[in-house]
Design an enzyme around this catalytic site. Sequence first.
Site, PDB file in Angstrom:
ATOM      1  N   LYS A 133       0.842  -1.206   0.000  1.00 50.66           N
ATOM      2  CA  LYS A 133       0.000   0.000   0.000  1.00 50.66           C
ATOM      3  C   LYS A 133       0.874   1.252   0.000  1.00 50.66           C
ATOM      4  O   LYS A 133       1.936   1.272   0.643  1.00 50.66           O
ATOM      5  CB  LYS A 133      -0.917  -0.031   1.235  1.00 50.66           C
ATOM      6  CG  LYS A 133      -1.963   1.086   1.269  1.00 50.66           C
ATOM      7  CD  LYS A 133      -2.886   0.930   2.488  1.00 50.66           C
ATOM      8  CE  LYS A 133      -3.949   2.019   2.552  1.00 50.66           C
ATOM      9  NZ  LYS A 133      -4.839   1.870   3.728  1.00 50.66           N
ATOM     10  N   SER A 179      -9.750   1.912   2.653  1.00 48.84           N
ATOM     11  CA  SER A 179      -8.885   2.694   1.801  1.00 48.84           C
ATOM     12  C   SER A 179      -7.842   1.876   1.040  1.00 48.84           C
ATOM     13  O   SER A 179      -7.249   2.379   0.094  1.00 48.84           O
ATOM     14  CB  SER A 179      -8.169   3.755   2.634  1.00 48.84           C
ATOM     15  OG  SER A 179      -7.311   3.144   3.584  1.00 48.84           O
ATOM     16  N   SER A 206      -9.976  -0.488   6.716  1.00 48.28           N
ATOM     17  CA  SER A 206      -9.375  -0.365   5.382  1.00 48.28           C
ATOM     18  C   SER A 206      -8.753  -1.624   4.804  1.00 48.28           C
ATOM     19  O   SER A 206      -8.461  -1.660   3.612  1.00 48.28           O
ATOM     20  CB  SER A 206      -8.329   0.739   5.386  1.00 48.28           C
ATOM     21  OG  SER A 206      -8.986   1.965   5.298  1.00 48.28           O
TER      22      SER A 206
HETATM   23  N1  GLN Z   1     -13.140   4.491   6.289  1.00 49.26           N
HETATM   24  C1  GLN Z   1     -12.454   4.754   7.508  1.00 49.26           C
HETATM   25  C2  GLN Z   1     -11.929   6.170   7.500  1.00 49.26           C
HETATM   26  O1  GLN Z   1     -12.118   6.822   6.539  1.00 49.26           O
HETATM   27  C3  GLN Z   1     -11.349   3.763   7.746  1.00 49.26           C
HETATM   28  C4  GLN Z   1     -10.194   3.982   6.876  1.00 49.26           C
HETATM   29  C5  GLN Z   1      -8.987   3.156   7.280  1.00 49.26           C
HETATM   30  O2  GLN Z   1      -9.100   2.107   7.905  1.00 49.26           O
HETATM   31  N2  GLN Z   1      -7.818   3.671   6.943  1.00 49.26           N
HETATM   32  O3  GLN Z   1     -11.370   6.636   8.418  1.00 49.26           O
END
Ligand code: GLN
Length: 472
Positions: free
Chosen positions: A74, A149, A173
């Site tokens: 990532k 994400s 994410s």
């Molecule tokens: N959707 C969540 C956020 O926007 C989790 C994102 C993540 O785990 N990085 O914070």
Amino acid sequence: MPTLTLHGARERLSQGESSESLVSKALDAAKSSTNGAFNTLDESRSLDRARELDKARKDGKSLGPLAGIPIAIKDNICTEGLRTTCGSKILDGFKPPYSATAVLRLESAGAILIGKTAMDEFGMGSTSESNAFGVVRNPADPTRTPGGSSGGSAVSVAEGIVPVALGSDTGGSIRLPASFCGVVGLKPTYGRVSRYGLIAYASSLDQIGPFASNVSDAAEILSLIAGADDRDNTSARLDVPDFTSALDQGVVGLRVGIPAEYWGEGLDPQVKAALEDGVRRLTDAGAIVVPVSLPSTKYAVSAYYIIAMAEASSNLSRFDGVRYTGRTKDAKSLLDMYSRTRSELFGQEVQRRILLGTFVLSSGYYDAYYAKAQRIRELIRREFQDAFRHCDLLAAPTAPTTAWKLGEKLEDPLAMYLSDIDTIAVNLAGLPGLVVPVSPVGGLPVGLQLIAPAFQESTLIRAGRALEKAGD
Ligand code: GLN
């Protein structure tokens, strides 16, 4: 969809295929894909490294367990000398001077990193749509989101470009994109994997973990990346078991808690049926279902977004145009440079969170928002502890629906935040979670989320493997 497993890759190598060929096929697949999994490919270095490993293999040198196998990382995990952007214009062209501990551990096992995967800017999102370098599409239906994400990492595995990829999970994410793309995703216990070199979003919630096409590969990667690290003082000083030894323990007598709050209102009926079928596979294999309750679940989204934004506002203050790469062109003063750089190069969602995060930490509002959210966090943590007095793990949806259309929630941040309802409490409590695909609904993947007490990833792997086996 083609899948690539660690076992399959090793087989090809042992039958004489070179690592150079494996890596160049992965690079070709990444380049010809239209689903946008990668922000950056590291072609020349990965091919050089593959040739080095081919030579070492020929010379009879002893090689690591991942020797010559391509992997993806990532884009918020630092890789020495390789562009690492967090999906943000503010880090476009940033080449970290060091690699994350998790990356170094995989590389020292012989893995070859082919590139950096697309993501929501700084991990803030659930669809990967706020990646500044291109759209990411769901391989099962390219008009839909892969989830976020870590969408690019999930897609790279779902498309069979690489057998495994690393993602990060702050509020879901890893688990959400795993569910939406039909792959396995494992979010380890907070502290299980070093966060050194993971560019921080919300430091008390962030964890690195693997995506794979099967539970066994995820277990193997976790065994390699887990464990104490002097460079991260939140990494747990605990022995790391060989997680693969849990794979075939079966689930006879294992108590699976069904938290009522996750299975009720809002859950799509067809998704529910697919998930229930998954739970049935576990009970058919000998597990016992236990009803449990986590009453504070309804406060999790509010508490999470206050805490995550507060931490983000502090963590992201380092991106000011002075260090790293991004800087506005025509600033009139130092202050003007700071503010223009941040307004021009951070995306809309990131700016929204910095503003809200600063607000909830400001004097006068701190107690009303931030301190209250921390109390809810503690309540949630205790409720999980209580539930685990009655069961060994929990089974829950990963999301109330299958993947939605690209653009559908982009203009409605609240709807986007609410889609995290099934994943974020796990981060607030610091627990491990594993997502395993069950039967698709209308051609779209669905993943069942298994949740265990802290540092009990072995229980997840055991149950996850049993679930997978029953589906084969
Ligand atoms: N959707 C969540 C956020 O926007 C989790 C994102 C993540 O785990 N990085 O914070």
